[in-house]
Design a protein around this motif. Structure first.
Motif, short mmCIF file in Angstrom:
data_model
loop_
_atom_site.label_atom_id
_atom_site.label_comp_id
_atom_site.label_asym_id
_atom_site.label_seq_id
_atom_site.Cartn_x
_atom_site.Cartn_y
_atom_site.Cartn_z
N ASP A 179 0.83 -1.21 0.00
CA ASP A 179 0.00 0.00 0.00
C ASP A 179 0.87 1.26 0.00
N TYR A 180 1.95 1.25 0.77
CA TYR A 180 2.85 2.40 0.82
C TYR A 180 3.48 2.65 -0.56
N SER A 181 3.89 1.60 -1.23
CA SER A 181 4.51 1.75 -2.56
C SER A 181 3.51 2.36 -3.54
N LYS A 182 2.26 1.94 -3.44
CA LYS A 182 1.24 2.49 -4.33
C LYS A 182 0.96 3.95 -4.01
N HIS A 183 0.85 4.26 -2.72
CA HIS A 183 0.52 5.62 -2.32
C HIS A 183 1.67 6.59 -2.54
N ARG A 184 2.90 6.18 -2.16
CA ARG A 184 4.04 7.09 -2.18
C ARG A 184 4.70 7.16 -3.55
N PHE A 185 4.76 6.03 -4.26
CA PHE A 185 5.50 5.99 -5.53
C PHE A 185 4.61 5.64 -6.73
N ASP A 186 3.33 5.45 -6.48
CA ASP A 186 2.37 5.13 -7.54
C ASP A 186 2.82 3.89 -8.32
N GLU A 187 3.29 2.88 -7.58
CA GLU A 187 3.73 1.63 -8.20
C GLU A 187 3.09 0.45 -7.50
N GLU A 188 2.65 -0.53 -8.29
CA GLU A 188 2.13 -1.77 -7.72
C GLU A 188 3.32 -2.69 -7.44
N VAL A 189 3.81 -2.68 -6.22
CA VAL A 189 4.97 -3.49 -5.85
C VAL A 189 4.59 -4.40 -4.69
N GLN A 190 4.72 -5.70 -4.91
CA GLN A 190 4.50 -6.66 -3.85
C GLN A 190 5.85 -7.13 -3.32
N PRO A 191 6.19 -6.83 -2.07
CA PRO A 191 7.46 -7.31 -1.53
C PRO A 191 7.56 -8.83 -1.61
N THR A 192 8.70 -9.33 -2.03
CA THR A 192 8.91 -10.77 -2.13
C THR A 192 9.25 -11.35 -0.75
N GLU A 193 9.26 -12.67 -0.68
CA GLU A 193 9.65 -13.31 0.57
C GLU A 193 11.10 -12.96 0.92
N GLU A 194 11.95 -12.86 -0.12
CA GLU A 194 13.34 -12.46 0.10
C GLU A 194 13.42 -11.04 0.64
N ASP A 195 12.56 -10.15 0.14
CA ASP A 195 12.52 -8.78 0.66
C ASP A 195 12.18 -8.77 2.14
N LEU A 196 11.19 -9.55 2.53
CA LEU A 196 10.76 -9.58 3.92
C LEU A 196 11.84 -10.15 4.82
N VAL A 197 12.53 -11.21 4.34
CA VAL A 197 13.64 -11.76 5.12
C VAL A 197 14.71 -10.70 5.35
N PHE A 198 15.05 -9.97 4.30
CA PHE A 198 16.04 -8.90 4.40
C PHE A 198 15.62 -7.87 5.43
N LEU A 199 14.40 -7.38 5.33
CA LEU A 199 13.93 -6.31 6.20
C LEU A 199 13.84 -6.76 7.65
N PHE A 200 13.40 -7.98 7.88
CA PHE A 200 13.30 -8.47 9.25
C PHE A 200 14.68 -8.69 9.86
N ARG A 201 15.61 -9.18 9.07
CA ARG A 201 16.96 -9.40 9.61
C ARG A 201 17.66 -8.08 9.90
N LEU A 202 17.26 -7.04 9.19
CA LEU A 202 17.91 -5.75 9.39
C LEU A 202 17.27 -4.96 10.53
N PHE A 203 15.95 -5.07 10.70
CA PHE A 203 15.25 -4.17 11.62
C PHE A 203 14.55 -4.85 12.79
N ASP A 204 14.34 -6.15 12.74
CA ASP A 204 13.70 -6.84 13.86
C ASP A 204 14.75 -7.11 14.93
N LYS A 205 14.87 -6.19 15.88
CA LYS A 205 15.94 -6.26 16.88
C LYS A 205 15.43 -6.39 18.30
N ARG A 206 14.15 -6.15 18.50
CA ARG A 206 13.62 -6.15 19.87
C ARG A 206 12.33 -6.96 19.94
#
Length: 231
Positions: A70-97
């Motif tokens: 939804d953010y990608s559509k609203h902010r950048f006007d693009e239909e982008v579905q994060p992949t499973e690899e994207d989610l793994v990357f983001l969680f490993r980088l920011f899931d700290k607590r």
């Protein structure tokens, strides 16, 4: 004598006034920072309230995926579905607590959300450039960049030789999945890591390059890089 005394008093008053101005400027800076933090907390809370389907105060991978789409559509006007690899990357980088002993718990809480969102925004800004590089240098056509392909990519975009140990460092800093391949998000991080090394500015902080520490033992390539630094 009177003139000298008056000059001394004037100088003291000038220094005192200068110190007052500096203190006032610092107070204004802190007030602005606090205001920004409050606004970010309010935004994070509103995002949680909208996408936290089970109302447990955190975002699961499924909830986060919908939010980013939804953010990608609203902010950048693009239909982008994060992949499973994207989610793994983001969680490993920011899931700290959130888990036991303060370790990652597989969810994103309010304190982690805004950094993650800014990192995704950084990626979206240079997504076309990154995907173009993958298309050009992905010789085995597996939609990822391996070590040899990264070597060619860095040398081509840098327009000069890059030592192998530099490429190996860039790979280590960026391959959060640990599979020896860089997906689009990891390649975007790799470009930022290389940018930091070449510019000699390890103090620069971008959310997508969270945790990157420039190796002081590495000799940066002699020519300055011009690869897509996130604006």
């Amino acid at each position: 004598m009177a003139a000298a005394a008056a000059a001394t008093v004037g100088a003291r008053r000038g220094r005192a006034r200068g110190q007052v101005i500096l203190v006032e400027a610092e107070l204004q800076r802190k007030a602005a920072e606090n205001q920004m933090k409050r606004q970010q907390n309010e935004l994070a809370q509103s995002i949680l309230e909208k996408y936290d389907a089970d109302h447990n105060g955190i975002l699961s991978p499924t909830e986060l995926k919908k939010m980013l789409a939804d953010y990608s559509k609203h902010r950048f006007d693009e239909e982008v579905q994060p992949t499973e690899e994207d989610l793994v990357f983001l969680f490993r980088l920011f899931d700290k607590r959130g888990g036991k002993d303060g370790k990652r718990d597989g969810n994103i809480d309010r304190s982690e959300l805004m950094s993650l969102l800014r990192a995704w925004g950084d990626f979206m800004k240079q997504k076309e450039v990154v995907q173009g590089l993958v298309k050009t240098f992905d010789k085995d056509e597996n939609n990822a960049i391996d070590m040899d392909e990264l070597q060619d990519l860095l040398e081509a975009t840098h327009k000069g030789p890059v030592k192998r140990e530099v490429t190996e460092w860039v790979m280590r800093e960026s391959d959060l999945s640990g599979n020896g391949l860089l997906n689009d998000l990891e390649l975007a991080r790799a470009l930022l890591a290389f940018e930091l090394l070449c510019k000699g500015e390890p103090h620069i902080r971008k959310d997508l390059s969270e945790g990157v520490v420039v190796d002081k033992d590495l000799e940066p390539p002699k020519k300055k890089t011009t690869i897509c630094a996130v604006q």
